[in-house]
Design a protein around this motif. Sequence first.
Motif, mmCIF file in Angstrom:
data_model
loop_
_atom_site.group_PDB
_atom_site.id
_atom_site.type_symbol
_atom_site.label_atom_id
_atom_site.label_comp_id
_atom_site.label_asym_id
_atom_site.label_seq_id
_atom_site.Cartn_x
_atom_site.Cartn_y
_atom_site.Cartn_z
ATOM 1 N N HIS C 99 -61.258 -49.008 -69.295
ATOM 2 C CA HIS C 99 -60.528 -48.865 -68.502
ATOM 3 C C HIS C 99 -60.669 -50.422 -67.508
ATOM 4 C CE1 HIS C 99 -58.368 -46.316 -65.085
ATOM 5 N NE2 HIS C 99 -58.509 -47.676 -64.653
ATOM 6 N N SER C 100 -60.304 -51.272 -68.266
ATOM 7 C CA SER C 100 -60.833 -52.786 -67.758
ATOM 8 C C SER C 100 -59.986 -53.584 -67.133
ATOM 9 C CB SER C 100 -60.874 -53.621 -69.178
ATOM 10 O OG SER C 100 -59.845 -53.868 -69.850
ATOM 11 N N PRO C 101 -60.459 -54.268 -66.323
ATOM 12 C CA PRO C 101 -59.527 -55.065 -65.401
ATOM 13 C C PRO C 101 -58.344 -55.805 -66.213
ATOM 14 C CG PRO C 101 -61.611 -55.640 -64.665
ATOM 15 C CD PRO C 101 -61.727 -54.568 -65.808
ATOM 16 N N ASN C 102 -58.952 -56.476 -67.487
ATOM 17 C CA ASN C 102 -57.932 -57.154 -68.068
ATOM 18 C C ASN C 102 -56.551 -56.342 -68.720
ATOM 19 O OD1 ASN C 102 -58.846 -59.932 -67.844
ATOM 20 N ND2 ASN C 102 -60.381 -59.387 -69.399
ATOM 21 N N THR C 104 -55.592 -53.875 -67.486
ATOM 22 C CA THR C 104 -54.697 -53.293 -66.253
ATOM 23 C C THR C 104 -53.885 -54.154 -65.891
ATOM 24 O OG1 THR C 104 -56.613 -51.774 -65.333
ATOM 25 C CG2 THR C 104 -54.918 -52.406 -63.619
ATOM 26 N N LEU C 105 -54.305 -55.749 -65.733
ATOM 27 C CA LEU C 105 -53.786 -56.697 -65.450
ATOM 28 C C LEU C 105 -52.441 -56.935 -66.406
ATOM 29 C CD1 LEU C 105 -56.535 -59.043 -64.352
ATOM 30 C CD2 LEU C 105 -54.143 -58.937 -62.952
ATOM 31 N N ARG C 108 -49.586 -54.920 -65.719
ATOM 32 C CA ARG C 108 -48.895 -55.475 -64.578
ATOM 33 C C ARG C 108 -47.953 -56.400 -65.011
ATOM 34 N NH1 ARG C 108 -50.579 -52.395 -59.235
ATOM 35 N NH2 ARG C 108 -50.828 -50.551 -60.292
ATOM 36 N N LEU C 109 -48.177 -57.462 -65.811
ATOM 37 C CA LEU C 109 -47.809 -58.758 -65.970
ATOM 38 C C LEU C 109 -46.711 -58.718 -67.189
ATOM 39 C CD1 LEU C 109 -50.855 -60.821 -65.759
ATOM 40 C CD2 LEU C 109 -49.074 -60.806 -63.775
ATOM 41 N N GLY C 170 -51.778 -49.680 -65.560
ATOM 42 C CA GLY C 170 -52.650 -49.608 -64.528
ATOM 43 C C GLY C 170 -53.826 -48.619 -64.778
ATOM 44 N N HIS C 171 -54.152 -48.391 -66.215
ATOM 45 C CA HIS C 171 -55.081 -47.569 -66.445
ATOM 46 C C HIS C 171 -56.035 -47.787 -67.540
ATOM 47 C CE1 HIS C 171 -55.133 -42.863 -67.518
ATOM 48 N NE2 HIS C 171 -56.439 -43.390 -67.876
ATOM 49 N N MET C 198 -53.704 -62.667 -70.417
ATOM 50 C CA MET C 198 -53.800 -62.634 -69.076
ATOM 51 C C MET C 198 -53.896 -64.112 -68.646
ATOM 52 S SD MET C 198 -55.564 -62.471 -66.087
ATOM 53 C CE MET C 198 -56.888 -62.145 -66.978
ATOM 54 N N ARG C 199 -54.711 -64.771 -68.847
ATOM 55 C CA ARG C 199 -55.083 -66.120 -68.426
ATOM 56 C C ARG C 199 -53.901 -67.069 -68.667
ATOM 57 N NH1 ARG C 199 -60.741 -68.184 -68.892
ATOM 58 N NH2 ARG C 199 -61.479 -66.744 -70.526
ATOM 59 N N HIS C 201 -50.846 -66.349 -69.182
ATOM 60 C CA HIS C 201 -49.656 -65.907 -68.768
ATOM 61 C C HIS C 201 -49.608 -66.500 -67.150
ATOM 62 C CE1 HIS C 201 -46.362 -63.183 -67.805
ATOM 63 N NE2 HIS C 201 -46.867 -62.997 -66.558
ATOM 64 N N GLY C 202 -50.887 -66.614 -66.539
ATOM 65 C CA GLY C 202 -50.756 -67.149 -64.930
ATOM 66 C C GLY C 202 -50.661 -68.913 -65.087
ATOM 67 N N ASP D 118 -50.520 -47.052 -57.386
ATOM 68 C CA ASP D 118 -50.295 -46.964 -58.788
ATOM 69 C C ASP D 118 -51.461 -47.403 -59.793
ATOM 70 O OD1 ASP D 118 -48.430 -46.039 -60.778
ATOM 71 O OD2 ASP D 118 -47.488 -48.121 -61.072
ATOM 72 N N TYR D 119 -52.475 -47.018 -59.261
ATOM 73 C CA TYR D 119 -53.992 -47.472 -60.111
ATOM 74 C C TYR D 119 -54.408 -46.240 -60.507
ATOM 75 C CZ TYR D 119 -53.875 -52.396 -58.819
ATOM 76 O OH TYR D 119 -53.322 -53.610 -58.771
ATOM 77 N N GLU D 120 -54.760 -45.918 -61.634
ATOM 78 C CA GLU D 120 -55.459 -44.613 -62.219
ATOM 79 C C GLU D 120 -56.746 -44.638 -61.553
ATOM 80 O OE1 GLU D 120 -54.221 -42.089 -63.922
ATOM 81 O OE2 GLU D 120 -56.091 -41.125 -64.599
ATOM 82 N N PHE D 192 -63.191 -53.294 -58.642
ATOM 83 C CA PHE D 192 -62.025 -53.363 -59.618
ATOM 84 C C PHE D 192 -60.837 -53.592 -59.141
ATOM 85 C CE2 PHE D 192 -58.770 -51.468 -62.084
ATOM 86 C CZ PHE D 192 -59.064 -51.726 -63.333
ATOM 87 N N VAL D 196 -58.452 -57.196 -59.517
ATOM 88 C CA VAL D 196 -57.056 -57.089 -60.124
ATOM 89 C C VAL D 196 -56.069 -57.480 -58.984
ATOM 90 C CG1 VAL D 196 -55.283 -55.417 -61.019
ATOM 91 C CG2 VAL D 196 -57.606 -55.104 -61.844
ATOM 92 N N ARG D 199 -56.507 -61.357 -58.533
ATOM 93 C CA ARG D 199 -55.707 -62.123 -59.652
ATOM 94 C C ARG D 199 -54.330 -62.150 -59.656
ATOM 95 N NH1 ARG D 199 -59.181 -61.649 -64.946
ATOM 96 N NH2 ARG D 199 -59.865 -59.588 -64.272
ATOM 97 N N ILE D 203 -51.067 -65.280 -59.620
ATOM 98 C CA ILE D 203 -50.186 -65.239 -60.413
ATOM 99 C C ILE D 203 -48.619 -65.144 -59.906
ATOM 100 C CG2 ILE D 203 -49.081 -64.279 -62.482
ATOM 101 C CD1 ILE D 203 -52.025 -63.593 -63.405
ATOM 102 N N ARG D 204 -48.481 -64.033 -58.883
ATOM 103 C CA ARG D 204 -47.068 -63.763 -58.465
ATOM 104 C C ARG D 204 -46.633 -64.512 -57.416
ATOM 105 N NH1 ARG D 204 -48.373 -57.102 -58.029
ATOM 106 N NH2 ARG D 204 -47.516 -56.934 -60.207
ATOM 107 N N ARG D 207 -43.991 -67.055 -58.409
ATOM 108 C CA ARG D 207 -42.725 -66.441 -58.972
ATOM 109 C C ARG D 207 -41.934 -66.876 -57.703
ATOM 110 N NH1 ARG D 207 -44.285 -60.735 -61.213
ATOM 111 N NH2 ARG D 207 -45.494 -61.281 -63.169
#
Lengths: 208, 208, 208, 208
Positions: C99-102, C104-105, C108-109, C170-171, C198-199, C201-202, D118-120, D192, D196, D199, D203-204, D207
Amino acid sequence: MTIDSDFKACALELIEAGRFIHARGWVPATSGNFSARLGDGRIAITVSGRHKGTLGLEDIMLIDGEGHALDGKKPSAETLLHTAIYRRYPGVHCVLHPHSPNATLVSRLFGEELVLEDYELLKALKGVATHETRIVIPIFPNDQNIARLADMVDAYLDRHGEIYGYIIAGHGFYTWGSSINDALRHVEALEFLFDVEMRLHGIRRDRT
Amino acid sequence: MTIDSDFKACALELIEAGRFIHARGWVPATSGNFSARLGDGRIAITVSGRHKGTLGLEDIMLIDGEGHALDGKKPSAETLLHTAIYRRYPGVHCVLHPHSPNATLVSRLFGEELVLEDYELLKALKGVATHETRIVIPIFPNDQNIARLADMVDAYLDRHGEIYGYIIAGHGFYTWGSSINDALRHVEALEFLFDVEMRLHGIRRDRT
Amino acid sequence: MTIDSDFKACALELIEAGRFIHARGWVPATSGNFSARLGDGRIAITVSGRHKGTLGLEDIMLIDGEGHALDGKKPSAETLLHTAIYRRYPGVHCVLHPHSPNATLVSRLFGEELVLEDYELLKALKGVATHETRIVIPIFPNDQNIARLADMVDAYLDRHGEIYGYIIAGHGFYTWGSSINDALRHVEALEFLFDVEMRLHGIRRDRT
Amino acid sequence: MTIDSDFKACALELIEAGRFIHARGWVPATSGNFSARLGDGRIAITVSGRHKGTLGLEDIMLIDGEGHALDGKKPSAETLLHTAIYRRYPGVHCVLHPHSPNATLVSRLFGEELVLEDYELLKALKGVATHETRIVIPIFPNDQNIARLADMVDAYLDRHGEIYGYIIAGHGFYTWGSSINDALRHVEALEFLFDVEMRLHGIRRDRT
């Protein structure tokens, strides 16, 4: 005996500091150098070119206050930056020079200084009692001529008075304290602030 | 006896290097491979497909200078990239190939080369004495045909002379040294520089 | 005896896997869950709500192939996602859900899938022999109704055939393998790829 | 005896929590402070100015419910923020205040609150049963007058009811739980989510 045990105690603390600083990625390869001033004025300092994450007693040597080796070993090329700080501040007993990615990035993103304001962690710097303060970390251009670099730092300190540390561009930062723990606390605090400022800089740049 | 103890000493250093490099996230999964040249010219190299963070003696094997297995095991698929470096540089005794996120990102963000300038840490590269230098790290396209990839590297070196390492796009980087410690110092220095350059790239892109 | 020792061996491997995955920040708090299929078809799985970095034998329980507890403990709420994978793939003996930050990111992206191309590390996925491939990691919307979520995954697999893992938005993500080591290799490889994507993408977003 | 052993057990748990939190970089230098309420209502709390990664028994002291020292030591300057939480929530037995880069960045990038949806991982917060929820983490301006800061937190809680934690701008965050493990789970979950969100924000911003 006493002299030797003072040296050994300092050296062991520097060894431990090196392990801590390297584990966090702040002295990669053989970068960085550390020193501590003994009770009799001599200075224990890392030998030139050693890896700071795996220091042994043989990697710490003794110099006098002018930076001359007292035991035949070769001190760090940047010894004069250490002795300049000890000469100016009698209460300082440790100088640490980490070489971290964040300090390097700060020196590329900001100009001649980094201004730190409104951070609670500024209180980790000796004598700072509130976040409502303005701390300037000067950024000096890098120079392989260490005597010239030391003169530049000295001239800045003559003009601006006491600071908590400085960055050498593309190179890392120097900070110090009245003990090794004091200096380590400054390392952790400045690293935190460099990290936050560097990340904010990337994000804020998008706005303007 | 001597032969065996030379192999074993090298293998133990490679095992330790693998633990260090994996702990920092630079050889995820079973990526990467490492080798060391023994005194008699044979090469100790990681067996194909092993996890570099938990290497044991059975995961290191022996090959000759042309990359042929000497003990019936199967060497890394990229063995020819190792032997090409040993053939060209008689003073090299270790070749390390980490596979890090930063090297991969650099290969996606930059074109055919990464130019490193004005970093004190360039002095961690053997023979560099000042930050006022210009080091080029070539980036080669990835290729599953390792003989062809080795030829491309060789042709580049014929044209450009000595380099400190190269990146294979989307794949990782190669660096080397006169000893395992030398090569590890190059790994740490290049990782630092890839990290800083990659983060600067993201921030600078916003400006233009 | 044999049955018990099979369970205990699997449980110890899951405990060790949990320590590794938590140390890297990929199962914060009590997130994530892990399982392994024993030789007799029963499944060892983490008990609901336990911290994955400090698992003990009492935190691993036994269920049957339909997800029913065999020892009176309460399995992870997401047990049906594990059993669905075991039912579909007879060769799979381990399912890991970090269930990692990456991850999850990434969810979202990117939209409904992450496409991975031209990475050497794709070869860490079982059966992939070249970077010149195109691997799709589907991203499913999160759902507290696990039976419904399992059906969605099943329907996707019916349409698209074998995949190496999937993300729940998100999970976190699920991946698996023929052994715990196999599944761990997939975890490390996918984490690397999520991090890099992820990096990138930013940074790329700035261009367009 | 019982009283002493209750204190010692709590203190050892706080020492262990400090080691864990510092190792992740969430209490640099001497930042942060931790406390636990004993069975008899007294509170074990970190002594002012100690390093949280290397706490010993001598670095934990006892105060009463109003924050008065019971053993002649000097408690953390922020003691009133701890006692305010214990007074309000009888079920709370631990209050943790990490001082992380991510919490600091969130306080600079967002205004008066961070909204988490919306985060598990929100399910790691006590009593949250689904990701389809909306958790608000208020961000209060920093203030060296801790009584005034505690009043501001109290007034917010009077208006808004139960929360899971709050951020003090440029300073760090507070969270709590019915046990030290409960509070640590909240620390990991909030860290966590701060990571998230921070970061994503970078990125957002590109946009819009």
